[in-house]
Structure formats: structure tokens, C-alpha cells
Design a protein around this motif. Structure first.
Motif, mmCIF file in Angstrom:
data_model
loop_
_atom_site.group_PDB
_atom_site.id
_atom_site.type_symbol
_atom_site.label_atom_id
_atom_site.label_comp_id
_atom_site.label_asym_id
_atom_site.label_seq_id
_atom_site.Cartn_x
_atom_site.Cartn_y
_atom_site.Cartn_z
ATOM 1 N N LEU A 84 0.824 -1.210 0.000
ATOM 2 C CA LEU A 84 0.000 0.000 0.000
ATOM 3 C C LEU A 84 0.856 1.257 0.000
ATOM 4 C CD1 LEU A 84 -3.029 0.803 0.141
ATOM 5 C CD2 LEU A 84 -2.811 0.782 2.632
ATOM 6 N N GLY A 85 2.006 1.195 0.700
ATOM 7 C CA GLY A 85 2.916 2.339 0.699
ATOM 8 C C GLY A 85 3.000 3.070 2.018
ATOM 9 N N VAL A 86 2.577 2.428 3.129
ATOM 10 C CA VAL A 86 2.685 3.057 4.441
ATOM 11 C C VAL A 86 4.057 2.775 5.042
ATOM 12 C CG1 VAL A 86 0.193 2.916 4.809
ATOM 13 C CG2 VAL A 86 1.675 1.065 5.648
ATOM 14 N N ASP A 87 4.355 3.459 6.135
ATOM 15 C CA ASP A 87 5.669 3.336 6.761
ATOM 16 C C ASP A 87 5.676 2.444 7.995
ATOM 17 O OD1 ASP A 87 7.186 5.526 5.186
ATOM 18 O OD2 ASP A 87 5.378 6.561 5.864
ATOM 19 N N ALA A 88 4.526 2.293 8.634
ATOM 20 C CA ALA A 88 4.465 1.551 9.892
ATOM 21 C C ALA A 88 3.055 1.043 10.099
ATOM 22 C CB ALA A 88 4.889 2.449 11.058
ATOM 23 N N VAL A 89 2.924 0.082 11.011
ATOM 24 C CA VAL A 89 1.610 -0.372 11.444
ATOM 25 C C VAL A 89 1.510 -0.163 12.945
ATOM 26 C CG1 VAL A 89 1.261 -2.042 9.600
ATOM 27 C CG2 VAL A 89 2.394 -2.774 11.705
ATOM 28 N N TRP A 90 0.302 0.169 13.371
ATOM 29 C CA TRP A 90 0.005 0.287 14.796
ATOM 30 C C TRP A 90 -1.053 -0.773 15.117
ATOM 31 C CZ3 TRP A 90 -4.298 4.308 15.765
ATOM 32 C CH2 TRP A 90 -4.958 4.042 16.968
ATOM 33 N N LEU A 91 -0.767 -1.596 16.131
ATOM 34 C CA LEU A 91 -1.680 -2.657 16.532
ATOM 35 C C LEU A 91 -2.430 -2.255 17.793
ATOM 36 C CD1 LEU A 91 0.278 -4.198 14.611
ATOM 37 C CD2 LEU A 91 0.032 -6.171 16.136
ATOM 38 N N SER A 92 -3.758 -2.290 17.735
ATOM 39 C CA SER A 92 -4.562 -2.145 18.941
ATOM 40 C C SER A 92 -4.281 -3.333 19.865
ATOM 41 C CB SER A 92 -6.046 -2.052 18.580
ATOM 42 O OG SER A 92 -6.320 -0.831 17.910
ATOM 43 N N PRO A 93 -4.693 -3.283 21.140
ATOM 44 C CA PRO A 93 -4.222 -4.261 22.127
ATOM 45 C C PRO A 93 -4.462 -5.725 21.771
ATOM 46 C CG PRO A 93 -5.233 -2.423 23.242
ATOM 47 C CD PRO A 93 -5.501 -2.237 21.782
ATOM 48 N N PHE A 94 -3.451 -6.530 22.069
ATOM 49 C CA PHE A 94 -3.497 -7.986 21.883
ATOM 50 C C PHE A 94 -3.076 -8.692 23.167
ATOM 51 C CE2 PHE A 94 0.380 -6.012 20.338
ATOM 52 C CZ PHE A 94 1.330 -6.593 21.173
ATOM 53 N N TYR A 95 -2.997 -7.945 24.276
ATOM 54 C CA TYR A 95 -2.522 -8.492 25.544
ATOM 55 C C TYR A 95 -3.568 -9.417 26.182
ATOM 56 C CZ TYR A 95 0.176 -4.191 24.862
ATOM 57 O OH TYR A 95 0.932 -3.177 24.322
ATOM 58 N N ARG A 96 -3.138 -10.162 27.201
ATOM 59 C CA ARG A 96 -4.079 -11.000 27.955
ATOM 60 C C ARG A 96 -5.174 -10.119 28.545
ATOM 61 N NH1 ARG A 96 -3.512 -16.298 29.226
ATOM 62 N NH2 ARG A 96 -1.556 -17.272 28.549
ATOM 63 N N SER A 97 -6.413 -10.551 28.340
ATOM 64 C CA SER A 97 -7.545 -9.704 28.702
ATOM 65 C C SER A 97 -8.827 -10.529 28.730
ATOM 66 C CB SER A 97 -7.690 -8.572 27.663
ATOM 67 O OG SER A 97 -8.957 -7.956 27.746
#
Length: 552
Positions: A61-74
Motif C-alpha cells: 500500500l505504501g505506508v511506513d508503519a503499522v500500529w496494533l490495537s491491544p493484543f494483551y491477555r484480557s
């Protein structure tokens, strides 16, 4: 601490850069909402293995980074923003090994990875909160959260009049009679950041993920960690008038936390980044979060909330560049995320809905699908031509609208439940995204399972249907992002041009950008047309169209 010299091959991410040229100053960052991105396990919930498998499409797509919403134990009472363990992966999403593989794949593709951090509150299942409940009033364990005695003859009334962002009181009483504060759901008790153990714990969390190789953190409710001394009542009249001032948001001493965090990240190679989710106004107050010794970016929610109006957008763009520039930080631009109505729909809604209310099948606010798609694409073309950083939310590159046809029993957002259905909540922007039009769950999950229902429209908007269509929304995003990088628009300078009261025009480097936000046609400047938000039928722009023209 990560050291490039210990790695088998040099990592360009870790190369030193001169102050003022850091990657995040002009980066486009793509938000991944893990449970709705791609499901490799087949349980209907997206996961880290699914993300890793689909990352090549995001790199393309041409982006520089990804940001992930939480994936922690929950316990997942608020889609993972209720964290029970900040240094482990919830089994819904995989394992720490899955995270490491995903991170390595991203870095191999040239993508940096930013992870979400939730420091205002934990889950009520966090070991500390369970310890606090067991220890009782007056214990040190309770001092790590905000427990108070109630008002009234027997403490039967909440300690103050604060209300939860999700609706209802912000206080819950426990069996021994004390109350604990939760600015969000009852399952999300607020930490007391006056206790030194809280700050020390989060420094350890930062280092845990930095040592694994993450490139930074998006900080949830960054404006909320500090509360006013004495926890005074909210001025109800000010809140009703729309004031952002409160004793629990935007307190000045919150900045001490991020100065400490800044120093932690500065000890690592590679220009690691802190981005604030800070819902504060005016922009000058937001800019305090990105002073040179604090965070690096702050989401520009003032821009996100600005209607599709030439005068208002001109003002907020000017004010943003000025406010952030005054502290040496880049402005950032954002149109959609996991908490807001997707901008394709939001910018075309008539009448405009109340902020935070969401929309559902019986909402008065409606958006014409043709107008909304044109306007959504135009808004993106305008945003990606601006200097500074920008954020893209998963699925917007496909032109996905807000999903309204989600039945009450299918809704997952605690806002819907806590307000008795008065507020529709955020489920409509969180529906799993489509990859292949003819596959089960449109390619999201091979079993056809999805944690929220996908609408039939997803078949028409699936990535494979748009992949080879030069007029598709996906093609427009690709071209805009690649041109933005090629032309250095993120590090450019904006110069306004006069084109009348219902249009916007500016120069950024070698291109002229014209946006028609009115009804009357607007002339296209002479030159090479590099990008048009909609296929041009003439030498003029119709309503809700944007063009980039090389004029020099």
C-alpha cells in the motif's frame, strides 16, 4: 536494550538520524485492529498469525508503519482495552512467539511496528486489582488504584459525581463498602498514578516490548492518567456546554509521566516513538504532549472532528501547523479509527450525529452512498497531501462505510449496553474487513466465522475486486501514498492559494492541490495531473473532488 551490532545484518530502522529528520515526522501509519484484520485460526477473531500473513498487502500500500490495537491477555470486556497482563499475548491472538514472528515479518517488509499501551486503567482481572480487593481498605495494594469511601450516612453514595465515558456512574462499590473509580467500564479500574509502583511497572512494560524490537507505542487515554487533587466534582454545566476541561482529563501533571517515558525510549536506537491519544482542546493544549522532552506525536482529533467545510478545514489546518510547530513537533492528520464513525460515512451524514453516539439501523442521520464515497476519497486525498504525519485505519483504503445493520444482540461495545442502547457505540467501524469477494467471511476467516456480522456490501468492496481496477479506492490510496513518499510531501511546506470560499487550494513542493468542498465547479490548474480522488470528466472539479497537479 536493542543493539544493532548484535544482529546478523544491519537494520536500517536502527540507524542514527539527525534531530529533525526522524522517520515519524512524516510517516503514514496504518492502524490494525487485530480482532477484525485477519483470522488464521478460524475462530472468527483476527489474530497475530493472520496479521503476519496479510502484511505484504499493507507494505504494498505504501505506508511506513503499522500500529496494533491491544493484543494483551484480557477478559475482552472492552475488546482488549481491559488488560490483565501487559507482557503477554492473549490466547485469542496467539502467543509471544507469534508476536515475534509477526514483528520479524513486518521489519523484513520495511514496516515499523507500534503497539498500543493502556496506562490509565487495567482489567479488574489484573493481579494487582485482585490483590487490592482481597487486601481491603487502607492496604498498600489498594493505593495502586483509586479506592475511596463513599458519601452519605453509611457511605452509600459515590465519592463524587463523575460519570463513565461509557455511560453511568464512574464508581462501583465493593462488598467491604469502598468504591473504586473506572472512567470507562466497571471492569476497567483506574490506576492511581500518584503511587510510585504504578510508574515503575509501566517503565518495565515499555522495556519489555522495546527489548523485543517494537518501534514505539500509541498511548491510550494519554490525557487521563492524572486526576485533580481531592477528586472534586465535575462542573455539570461546563460538561453540558461541551467543555473538555475536567478534573480527570488533561491535568497538567500528566506530563511528568511522559517525560520519564521519553527518557526510556531515548536510550534505545532507532528513533522509537510515543503517540498520544489525547482528547483535549484547544490544539495548543494538545501540543503540550509533544514538547521536545515528552511524546513525539499526538492524534489530531480536532482535525478528525472538523466537518466537510472549506473555511473550517482551512482554519484547523493552519491552527494545527502553528500549534505543533510552536513546540517543534510535526502536525498529524487522521480521519478514522476504531473509536469513530468511518469517515466515508461520517462526513456525509445528514443531520450530523452527536459525537460519540455512533449510528445504527434506526438513526436519523443518513449518508447517501454515492456522496459518501466521493467525499471520503476526497477527504483522504486532501489529508495525504498535507505536511506532517498521517494515520490510516484498516479498511478505509477499500472505501468501507460504517456498518449500521448490526442487531442489538450482536453488538459488543460496552457503550451500547451501559447506555441501554441509547448510544449505538463503535461496533460499526470494527466489523472484520474483506479480502476476497468469493471466500468465506470474504477472506477474513476460512471457516466463515466472524465476531461481528459482515454486510453483503463487503463482497463488492473486497480487496481482490479492487486490486486491478485503476479507478478503485484501493488504487487511489496506493497512488496517493506512493506519490506522497516520492514527492516528500510529509516534509514539505504548505502555501495557501485563493480559489474562493467553498474550495481549498495550496502548494506543497512541486504540486498544487485543489479540493472542491462546494457545489459549483472549480477550475483545475494547468499542469500534469498526478492524482484525482474521482475520475475527472472535464477540466474542472465537481463537488467533493480533489486533484493533485504538478505545476513546476
Amino acid at each position: 536494550m536493542t543493539d544493532a551490532s548484535t544482529q546478523s545484518a544491519p537494520d536500517a530502522r536502527l540507524a542514527p538520524t539527525a534531530p529533525g529528520s526522524e522517520w515519524w515526522r512524516s510517516a503514514v501509519i496504518y492502524q490494525i485492529y487485530p480482532r477484525s484484520f485477519a483470522d488464521a485460526s478460524g475462530d472468527g477473531i483476527g489474530d497475530l498469525a493472520g496479521i503476519a500473513a496479510r502484511l505484504p498487502a499493507i507494505a504494498d500500500l505504501g505506508v511506513d508503519a503499522v500500529w496494533l490495537s491491544p493484543f494483551y491477555r484480557s477478559p475482552q470486556k472492552d475488546a482488549g482495552y481491559d488488560v490483565a497482563d501487559y507482557t503477554d499475548v492473549d490466547p485469542l491472538f496467539g502467543t509471544l512467539d507469534d508476536f515475534d514472528r509477526m514483528l520479524a515479518e513486518a521489519h523484513a517488509l520495511g514496516l515499523r511496528v507500534i503497539v498500543d499501551l493502556v496506562p490509565n486503567h487495567s482489567s479488574d482481572q489484573h493481579a494487582w486489582f485482585q490483590e487490592a480487593l482481597a487486601a481491603g481498605p487502607g492496604s498498600e495494594a489498594r493505593e495502586r488504584y483509586i479506592f475511596r469511601d463513599g458519601k452519605g450516612e453509611s457511605g452509600e453514595l459515590p465519592p463524587n459525581n463523575w460519570q463513565s465515558v461509557f455511560g453511568g456512574p464512574a464508581w462501583t462499590r465493593v462488598p467491604d463498602g469502598q468504591w473504586y473509580l473506572h472512567l470507562f467500564d466497571t471492569s476497567q479500574p483506574d490506576f492511581d498514578w500518584n503511587h510510585p509502583a504504578v510508574g515503575d511497572m509501566f517503565v518495565d512494560v515499555l522495556r519489555f516490548w522495546l527489548d523485543r524490537g517494537v518501534d514505539g507505542f500509541r498511548v491510550d487515554v494519554a490525557h487521563g492518567n492524572a486526576k485533580a487533587e481531592g477528586l472534586p466534582d465535575v462542573d455539570v454545566e461546563l460538561v453540558a456546554a461541551g467543555s473538555m476541561d475536567s478534573p480527570f482529563f488533561g491535568q497538567e501533571h500528566v506530563h511528568e509521566i511522559y517525560r520519564r517515558w521519553h527518557d526510556v525510549l531515548a536510550a534505545y536506537d532507532g528513533d522509537r516513538v510515543l503517540c498520544a491519544e489525547a482528547w483535549v482542546t484547544p490544539l495548543e493544549k494538545m501540543a503540550r504532549f509533544v514538547r521536545p522532552d515528552e511524546m513525539h506525536q499526538a492524534f489530531n482529533f480536532v482535525y478528525l472532528e472538523t466537518p466537510w467545510d472549506a473555511k473550517l478545514l482551512h482554519e484547523v489546518i493552519d491552527d494545527s501547523i502553528s500549534a505543533f510547530g510552536a513546540v517543534g513537533a510535526p502536525p498529524t492528520w487522521v480521519l478514522s479509527n476504531h473509536d469513530t464513525i468511518r469517515h466515508r460515512t461520517r462526513l456525509a451524514l445528514v443531520p450530523p450525529p452527536i459525537h460519540g453516539a455512533g449510528i445504527g439501523p434506526t438513526s436519523r442521520s443518513k449518508a447517501d452512498p454515492t456522496v459518501s464515497l466521493r467525499r471520503g476519497r476526497a477527504a483522504t486525498a486532501l489529508m495525504l497531501a498535507l505536511p506532517g504525519g498521517a494515520y490510516v485505519y484498516q479498511g478505509e483504503e477499500l472505501g468501507l462505510p460504517e456498518v449500521t445493520a448490526i442487531e442489538p444482540h450482536e453488538r459488543q461495545d460496552p457503550t451500547f449496553a451501559r447506555t441501554g442502547g441509547e448510544l449505538w457505540g463503535r461496533d460499526g467501524c470494527r466489523v472484520p474487513i474483506p479480502w476476497e469477494s468469493a471466500a468465506p467471511a470474504y477472506g477474513f476467516s476460512e471457516t466463515g466465522q466472524t465476531w461481528l456480522p459482515q454486510p453483503p456490501l463487503w463482497g463488492e468492496l473486497a480487496r481482490d475486486r479492487q486490486e486491478h481496477d485503476p479507478d478503485s479506492t484501493l488504487a487511489m490510496y496506493r497512488r496517493a501514498l506512493h506519490l506522497r513518499r516520492e514527492l516528500g510531501l510529509g516534509t514539505g511546506t504548505l502555501e495557501w492559494l485563493d480559489v474562493g470560499p467553498t474550495a481549498l487550494a495550496f502548494r506543497n513542493g512541486s504540486i498544487t492541490v485543489v479540493a472542491n468542498l462546494g457545489h459549483d465547479a472549480v477550475d483545475v490548474p494547468r499542469g500534469e495531473i498526478l492524482l484525482a480522488s474521482s475520475p475527472l470528466d472535464s477540466a474542472s472539479l465537481s463537488a467533493d473532488e480533489v486533484v493533485w497537479v504538478r505545476t513546476s
